[in-house]
Design an enzyme around this catalytic site. Sequence first.
Site, PDB file in Angstrom:
ATOM      1  N   ARG A 124      13.516  50.398 102.447  1.00  0.00           N
ATOM      2  CA  ARG A 124      13.374  51.075 103.384  1.00  0.00           C
ATOM      3  C   ARG A 124      12.864  52.494 103.568  1.00  0.00           C
ATOM      4  O   ARG A 124      12.173  53.084 104.168  1.00  0.00           O
ATOM      5  CB  ARG A 124      14.624  51.061 104.136  1.00  0.00           C
ATOM      6  CG  ARG A 124      15.260  49.664 104.834  1.00  0.00           C
ATOM      7  CD  ARG A 124      16.675  49.781 105.107  1.00  0.00           C
ATOM      8  NE  ARG A 124      17.491  49.722 103.715  1.00  0.00           N
ATOM      9  CZ  ARG A 124      18.807  49.359 103.801  1.00  0.00           C
ATOM     10  NH1 ARG A 124      19.492  49.652 104.672  1.00  0.00           N
ATOM     11  NH2 ARG A 124      19.357  49.269 102.618  1.00  0.00           N
TER      12      ARG A 124
ATOM     13  N   GLU B 204      21.552  45.072  90.189  1.00  0.00           N
ATOM     14  CA  GLU B 204      21.749  46.006  91.182  1.00  0.00           C
ATOM     15  C   GLU B 204      23.251  45.781  91.998  1.00  0.00           C
ATOM     16  O   GLU B 204      23.434  44.887  92.812  1.00  0.00           O
ATOM     17  CB  GLU B 204      20.597  45.575  92.340  1.00  0.00           C
ATOM     18  CG  GLU B 204      20.753  46.706  93.216  1.00  0.00           C
ATOM     19  CD  GLU B 204      19.789  46.421  94.649  1.00  0.00           C
ATOM     20  OE1 GLU B 204      19.397  45.348  94.754  1.00  0.00           O
ATOM     21  OE2 GLU B 204      19.324  47.155  95.521  1.00  0.00           O
TER      22      GLU B 204
ATOM     23  N   LYS C 164      19.777  49.001  88.615  1.00  0.00           N
ATOM     24  CA  LYS C 164      19.198  49.617  90.051  1.00  0.00           C
ATOM     25  C   LYS C 164      20.561  50.123  90.649  1.00  0.00           C
ATOM     26  O   LYS C 164      21.305  49.264  91.155  1.00  0.00           O
ATOM     27  CB  LYS C 164      18.390  48.581  90.779  1.00  0.00           C
ATOM     28  CG  LYS C 164      18.109  48.738  92.173  1.00  0.00           C
ATOM     29  CD  LYS C 164      17.154  48.312  92.863  1.00  0.00           C
ATOM     30  CE  LYS C 164      16.779  48.486  94.125  1.00  0.00           C
ATOM     31  NZ  LYS C 164      15.471  47.813  94.741  1.00  0.00           N
TER      32      LYS C 164
ATOM     33  N   SER D 237      17.314  52.932  98.551  1.00  0.00           N
ATOM     34  CA  SER D 237      17.472  53.800  99.132  1.00  0.00           C
ATOM     35  C   SER D 237      18.494  53.717  99.984  1.00  0.00           C
ATOM     36  O   SER D 237      19.219  54.776 100.709  1.00  0.00           O
ATOM     37  CB  SER D 237      16.248  54.139  99.965  1.00  0.00           C
ATOM     38  OG  SER D 237      15.777  53.165 100.580  1.00  0.00           O
ATOM     39  N   GLY D 238      19.192  52.611 100.322  1.00  0.00           N
ATOM     40  CA  GLY D 238      20.384  51.883 100.647  1.00  0.00           C
ATOM     41  C   GLY D 238      20.879  52.729 102.243  1.00  0.00           C
ATOM     42  O   GLY D 238      21.846  52.980 102.409  1.00  0.00           O
ATOM     43  N   GLY D 239      19.764  52.612 102.857  1.00  0.00           N
ATOM     44  CA  GLY D 239      19.942  53.193 104.421  1.00  0.00           C
ATOM     45  C   GLY D 239      19.749  54.478 104.387  1.00  0.00           C
ATOM     46  O   GLY D 239      20.223  55.046 105.770  1.00  0.00           O
TER      47      GLY D 239
HETATM   48  P1  13P Z   1      16.646  49.677 100.090  1.00  0.00           P
HETATM   49  O1  13P Z   1      15.797  50.852  99.121  1.00  0.00           O
HETATM   50  O2  13P Z   1      16.177  49.673 101.532  1.00  0.00           O
HETATM   51  O3  13P Z   1      18.216  49.955 100.018  1.00  0.00           O
HETATM   52  O4  13P Z   1      16.073  48.374  99.452  1.00  0.00           O
HETATM   53  C1  13P Z   1      16.491  48.175  98.119  1.00  0.00           C
HETATM   54  C2  13P Z   1      16.640  46.982  97.510  1.00  0.00           C
HETATM   55  O5  13P Z   1      16.090  46.238  96.802  1.00  0.00           O
HETATM   56  C3  13P Z   1      17.640  46.177  98.190  1.00  0.00           C
HETATM   57  O6  13P Z   1      18.256  45.048  97.462  1.00  0.00           O
END
Ligand code: 13P
Length: 335
Positions: free
Chosen positions: A296, A177, A219, A261-263
Site C-alpha cells: 500500500r 513476515e 519482513k 507499510s502496514g496501513g
Molecule cells: P503493506 O506494505 O501494504 O503492509 O503490505 C505488505 C505485505 O506484503 C503484506 O503482506
Amino acid sequence: MDTESLYKTAKLLMTPGKGILAADQSVSTMNKQLEAIGATPEAETRRLYRQLLFTAPGIEKYVTGIILYDATIRNHTDDGTAFVDHLIAKGVIPIIKVDKSTVPFEGFPGEVVTEGLDGLKERLEEYFKMGARAAKWRAVVNIGDGLPTLDSIKFNCMLLARYARLCQEIGLVPIVEPEVIYEGTHDLARAEEVTTLTLRTLFTVLTQYRVDLKATILKTSMVLSGSKNAKPSTPEEVAEATLQTLDNAVPNSVAGIVFLSGGQTPEQVTANFNAIGKLEKESGGLPWALAFSFSRGIEQPVQEVWKGKSENVSAAQQKLIEVLERNCKADAGQL
Ligand code: 13P
C-alpha cells in the site's frame, strides 16, 4: 538443500539501494482497491493493473524482486509473455506469496492463525518450476487488551518455521513476515515490547526447526504507536524504537530485513523509513541490509493516478517510478 544458491538469491534480493515491491494482494483485497478508485473489480482489470506495474520502464533500477499472488504468477502481459518471464528478463526476482491468509484462532479470542501448510510442498515445487526463487508467508499479531498471547505467537512462529524450512529444501528463499498490527490504541513502548517478543520467539523457533537464517529474510513492521493512539510517533522515535528492537531480537546471521507499510500512509511510511536510514548511517552500519517491501505504501498513489483508465497508464507508471525512487533515497536516509 542447495545453500549456495539460496545465499546468492538472498544477497541479490538485498542488493543495497533497492527494495522489494509487494504486489501480492489477494483477489478480494485487490478488488477492494479497484473499487476505491472506481475501476471494475474483475480479472482483466487485475491483470491490466499488474501489467502496468511490471512493465513500468526502469522499474528494475529500484526493485530486486516483486511479490506475486498465485493468480498473478499464472498471468501474462498483453502479448502473452508470462509475467514471471517478463520479470526474469528484466533481472527482477519473482517472489510468491504462499500462505492462504488468516482465520480466527479458536480458543484465542481476538487472535488469528495463518493457513496454507496443506499441500505446500507441491505448490512450492510448482512455483520454483515457474521461476520463483523466494516465497512469503504472513503471520498476524494483534495488540489489544491481554493480546497477544505468547501461545498464539509461538504457534504462528511454528507454522512460519515449517514453511521456511520447506522453502529452503526446494530452493526458495523464505521471507518470514510476522506482522505486528499497527491498528490499535497501544503506545510506542507496547509496540516495541510486542515486536521484540514476537521476533525473539520467531528466531528461537526458526532455529529449533533447523531453518538456515543465512538464507532467510525477515519482513517486519516498523515499531510505532498504534493508529488510534493519541500520540503518533515521530519519525525519529520510530527509527530509534525500530532499530533498538531489531538489535535486541534479530540474530546477525539473518540475510536481510525488509519493512512492510502496514496501513501507514505513503508519506508517513517513507518519512519513517528515511529516519531509519539516517539513524542507520549515524550508527555506523548494522549487521543486516535493510530495505523496503511496501505494498500500500507504494501502490496507493499509483492507483490514484491510474483510476483504471488506459489513458492514465503512462502517468501511473511515472508515479510508480517516482515513489520507488523516493523510497530508495529514504533507504539511504537522503530525503
Ligand atoms: P503493506 O506494505 O501494504 O503492509 O503490505 C505488505 C505485505 O506484503 C503484506 O503482506
